[in-house]
Scaffold this motif. Sequence first.
Motif, PDB file in Angstrom:
ATOM      1  N   GLU A 259       0.841  -1.202   0.000  1.00 35.77           N
ATOM      2  CA  GLU A 259       0.000   0.000   0.000  1.00 35.77           C
ATOM      3  C   GLU A 259       0.876   1.252   0.000  1.00 35.77           C
ATOM      4  O   GLU A 259       2.048   1.209   0.365  1.00 35.77           O
ATOM      5  N   ASP A 260       0.274   2.373  -0.401  1.00 35.08           N
ATOM      6  CA  ASP A 260       1.026   3.623  -0.509  1.00 35.08           C
ATOM      7  C   ASP A 260       0.752   4.557   0.667  1.00 35.08           C
ATOM      8  O   ASP A 260       0.934   5.766   0.564  1.00 35.08           O
ATOM      9  N   HIS A 261       0.298   3.988   1.782  1.00 34.27           N
ATOM     10  CA  HIS A 261       0.013   4.790   2.960  1.00 34.27           C
ATOM     11  C   HIS A 261       0.428   4.040   4.222  1.00 34.27           C
ATOM     12  O   HIS A 261       0.710   2.842   4.186  1.00 34.27           O
ATOM     13  N   PHE A 262       0.463   4.770   5.324  1.00 35.68           N
ATOM     14  CA  PHE A 262       0.686   4.164   6.641  1.00 35.68           C
ATOM     15  C   PHE A 262      -0.078   5.000   7.652  1.00 35.68           C
ATOM     16  O   PHE A 262      -0.536   6.122   7.360  1.00 35.68           O
ATOM     17  N   CYS A 263      -0.238   4.462   8.855  1.00 29.54           N
ATOM     18  CA  CYS A 263      -0.995   5.146   9.905  1.00 29.54           C
ATOM     19  C   CYS A 263      -0.203   5.164  11.203  1.00 29.54           C
ATOM     20  O   CYS A 263       0.416   4.161  11.573  1.00 29.54           O
ATOM     21  N   LEU A 264      -0.232   6.294  11.864  1.00 27.04           N
ATOM     22  CA  LEU A 264       0.234   6.427  13.242  1.00 27.04           C
ATOM     23  C   LEU A 264      -0.962   6.945  14.028  1.00 27.04           C
ATOM     24  O   LEU A 264      -1.366   8.100  13.872  1.00 27.04           O
ATOM     25  N   GLU A 265      -1.532   6.100  14.882  1.00 21.42           N
ATOM     26  CA  GLU A 265      -2.805   6.406  15.526  1.00 21.42           C
ATOM     27  C   GLU A 265      -2.613   6.659  17.026  1.00 21.42           C
ATOM     28  O   GLU A 265      -2.430   5.708  17.794  1.00 21.42           O
ATOM     29  N   PRO A 266      -2.613   7.912  17.462  1.00 20.46           N
ATOM     30  CA  PRO A 266      -2.536   8.190  18.901  1.00 20.46           C
ATOM     31  C   PRO A 266      -3.828   7.757  19.587  1.00 20.46           C
ATOM     32  O   PRO A 266      -4.923   8.179  19.207  1.00 20.46           O
ATOM     33  N   VAL A 267      -3.710   6.906  20.605  1.00 25.38           N
ATOM     34  CA  VAL A 267      -4.892   6.361  21.279  1.00 25.38           C
ATOM     35  C   VAL A 267      -4.681   6.359  22.789  1.00 25.38           C
ATOM     36  O   VAL A 267      -3.556   6.396  23.290  1.00 25.38           O
ATOM     37  N   SER A 268      -5.801   6.292  23.504  1.00 24.39           N
ATOM     38  CA  SER A 268      -5.741   6.318  24.967  1.00 24.39           C
ATOM     39  C   SER A 268      -5.585   4.934  25.577  1.00 24.39           C
ATOM     40  O   SER A 268      -5.315   4.816  26.779  1.00 24.39           O
ATOM     41  N   HIS A 269      -5.768   3.892  24.782  1.00 28.68           N
ATOM     42  CA  HIS A 269      -5.661   2.522  25.302  1.00 28.68           C
ATOM     43  C   HIS A 269      -5.333   1.594  24.141  1.00 28.68           C
ATOM     44  O   HIS A 269      -5.486   1.962  22.965  1.00 28.68           O
ATOM     45  N   VAL A 270      -4.905   0.385  24.432  1.00 27.96           N
ATOM     46  CA  VAL A 270      -4.595  -0.566  23.379  1.00 27.96           C
ATOM     47  C   VAL A 270      -5.837  -1.407  23.055  1.00 27.96           C
ATOM     48  O   VAL A 270      -6.835  -1.399  23.785  1.00 27.96           O
ATOM     49  N   THR A 271      -5.746  -2.125  21.967  1.00 29.13           N
ATOM     50  CA  THR A 271      -6.854  -2.955  21.484  1.00 29.13           C
ATOM     51  C   THR A 271      -7.322  -3.953  22.549  1.00 29.13           C
ATOM     52  O   THR A 271      -6.510  -4.618  23.194  1.00 29.13           O
ATOM     53  N   ASN A 272      -8.628  -4.039  22.727  1.00 28.98           N
ATOM     54  CA  ASN A 272      -9.274  -4.999  23.630  1.00 28.98           C
ATOM     55  C   ASN A 272      -8.967  -4.753  25.102  1.00 28.98           C
ATOM     56  O   ASN A 272      -9.161  -5.640  25.937  1.00 28.98           O
ATOM     57  N   ALA A 273      -8.526  -3.548  25.435  1.00 25.15           N
ATOM     58  CA  ALA A 273      -8.249  -3.238  26.841  1.00 25.15           C
ATOM     59  C   ALA A 273      -9.500  -3.313  27.703  1.00 25.15           C
ATOM     60  O   ALA A 273      -9.419  -3.591  28.905  1.00 25.15           O
ATOM     61  N   HIS A 276      -9.747  -6.298  29.676  1.00 27.54           N
ATOM     62  CA  HIS A 276      -8.600  -6.584  30.543  1.00 27.54           C
ATOM     63  C   HIS A 276      -8.457  -5.505  31.600  1.00 27.54           C
ATOM     64  O   HIS A 276      -7.528  -4.683  31.548  1.00 27.54           O
ATOM     65  N   PRO A 277      -9.335  -5.477  32.595  1.00 34.55           N
ATOM     66  CA  PRO A 277      -9.236  -4.454  33.642  1.00 34.55           C
ATOM     67  C   PRO A 277      -7.954  -4.551  34.446  1.00 34.55           C
ATOM     68  O   PRO A 277      -7.584  -3.600  35.141  1.00 34.55           O
ATOM     69  N   GLU A 278      -7.258  -5.695  34.355  1.00 33.38           N
ATOM     70  CA  GLU A 278      -6.002  -5.859  35.100  1.00 33.38           C
ATOM     71  C   GLU A 278      -4.830  -5.148  34.438  1.00 33.38           C
ATOM     72  O   GLU A 278      -3.781  -4.981  35.073  1.00 33.38           O
ATOM     73  N   TRP A 279      -4.961  -4.721  33.205  1.00 36.72           N
ATOM     74  CA  TRP A 279      -3.856  -4.052  32.514  1.00 36.72           C
ATOM     75  C   TRP A 279      -3.612  -2.679  33.119  1.00 36.72           C
ATOM     76  O   TRP A 279      -4.548  -1.909  33.369  1.00 36.72           O
ATOM     77  N   SER A 280      -2.365  -2.352  33.340  1.00 36.28           N
ATOM     78  CA  SER A 280      -1.980  -1.048  33.883  1.00 36.28           C
ATOM     79  C   SER A 280      -2.017   0.015  32.783  1.00 36.28           C
ATOM     80  O   SER A 280      -2.141  -0.292  31.594  1.00 36.28           O
ATOM     81  N   ASP A 281      -1.884   1.269  33.186  1.00 34.67           N
ATOM     82  CA  ASP A 281      -1.800   2.356  32.206  1.00 34.67           C
ATOM     83  C   ASP A 281      -0.623   2.134  31.267  1.00 34.67           C
ATOM     84  O   ASP A 281      -0.718   2.394  30.064  1.00 34.67           O
ATOM     85  N   ALA A 282       0.498   1.669  31.812  1.00 30.88           N
ATOM     86  CA  ALA A 282       1.686   1.452  30.989  1.00 30.88           C
ATOM     87  C   ALA A 282       1.457   0.373  29.934  1.00 30.88           C
ATOM     88  O   ALA A 282       2.032   0.419  28.845  1.00 30.88           O
ATOM     89  N   GLN A 283       0.616  -0.592  30.256  1.00 29.94           N
ATOM     90  CA  GLN A 283       0.303  -1.652  29.304  1.00 29.94           C
ATOM     91  C   GLN A 283      -0.764  -1.247  28.293  1.00 29.94           C
ATOM     92  O   GLN A 283      -1.020  -1.965  27.330  1.00 29.94           O
ATOM     93  N   GLY A 284      -1.388  -0.098  28.520  1.00 33.93           N
ATOM     94  CA  GLY A 284      -2.438   0.360  27.615  1.00 33.93           C
ATOM     95  C   GLY A 284      -3.826   0.140  28.137  1.00 33.93           C
ATOM     96  O   GLY A 284      -4.770  -0.027  27.364  1.00 33.93           O
TER      97      GLY A 284
END
Length: 304
Positions: A259-273, A276-284
């Motif tokens: 593909e001729d594009h890419f994405c950099l997506e600033p987000v507040s959490h990682v996928t499927n967080a 996972h309520p046990e995930w810390s802020d550092a883990q997303g």
Amino acid sequence: MENTLNENVCLTHEAMSVVISPKLGGTILSFQSLDQNGERIDWLRAAQANEQREPKAFQTGCFPLFPFSNRIADDRLLFEQQEYPLLSNLPGSFMIHGHSWMGAWRVTEQSASSLSIVFDMPHQDVASHGWPFSYLAEQRFELSEQGLKVTLKLTNTSTQTMPAGMGLHPYFNWLDGMQVTAKCQGMWLGSEKNIPEQEDFSHQAIAALAQGELLKGLDNNFTQWDGLARIEWPDSKACMTIKASDMFRHLVVYSPEGEDHFCLEPVSHVTNAFNHPEWSDAQGGMQILSPNETIQGDIRFLVK
């Protein structure tokens, strides 16, 4: 005064312009400027016009992510000991990127160089897909001599607590010789369906990105991002710095092969967080909003 006509809105400041479509999911259709020679620079990928590809919001320069980023695994949300079955909002995928890219936003404020728009859930034209909470999403766009600032705001309008997240999904042009630099501490390795399974702190993509090299074939969540990313396109001598507030400390990097594009997506959490309520802020890990509580942050696209 609110504008419910939802026409495209063009903001301008000196040699810069940005076109926003409230009707098409609150998306950015273009972000451009003219250099000293009068040559156009596309800071984001210009909106595509491929009628064969769906959804249309994914063909724009940038679309918003409310009330969560990316996928919720197995279309199943488990929150506060309650299970909520969800419905896919994209063929072949789990429910993805929330609702706000799927329907029209309302204009609440507008000037020559700024625009504020809002999206409510429930929404008259967008199904909930099983999402049990109501919310208000807001975007404010401000164009200045430095570039474009996008402020995101999410309010829980439910009578119960709600898992919450947000972000932006910008597309950039992939050009030979470009440099893409961002500093992150970890990267989640995912399943075949792009659900994070294991956090890796030594993956080659982390070091490469810190040194200005974006590898092809990525579709991963990077954690503990420092909030700065730099894109340099040597041929046009154009440079963009992405600067995100503390709310956005994780970065989804998407660099598909062929593909001729890419994405950099600033987000507040990682996928499927949300599952996972046990995930810390550092883990997303996710944010949790009480009724009428709000989170807010901004993402700046600084250009020169």
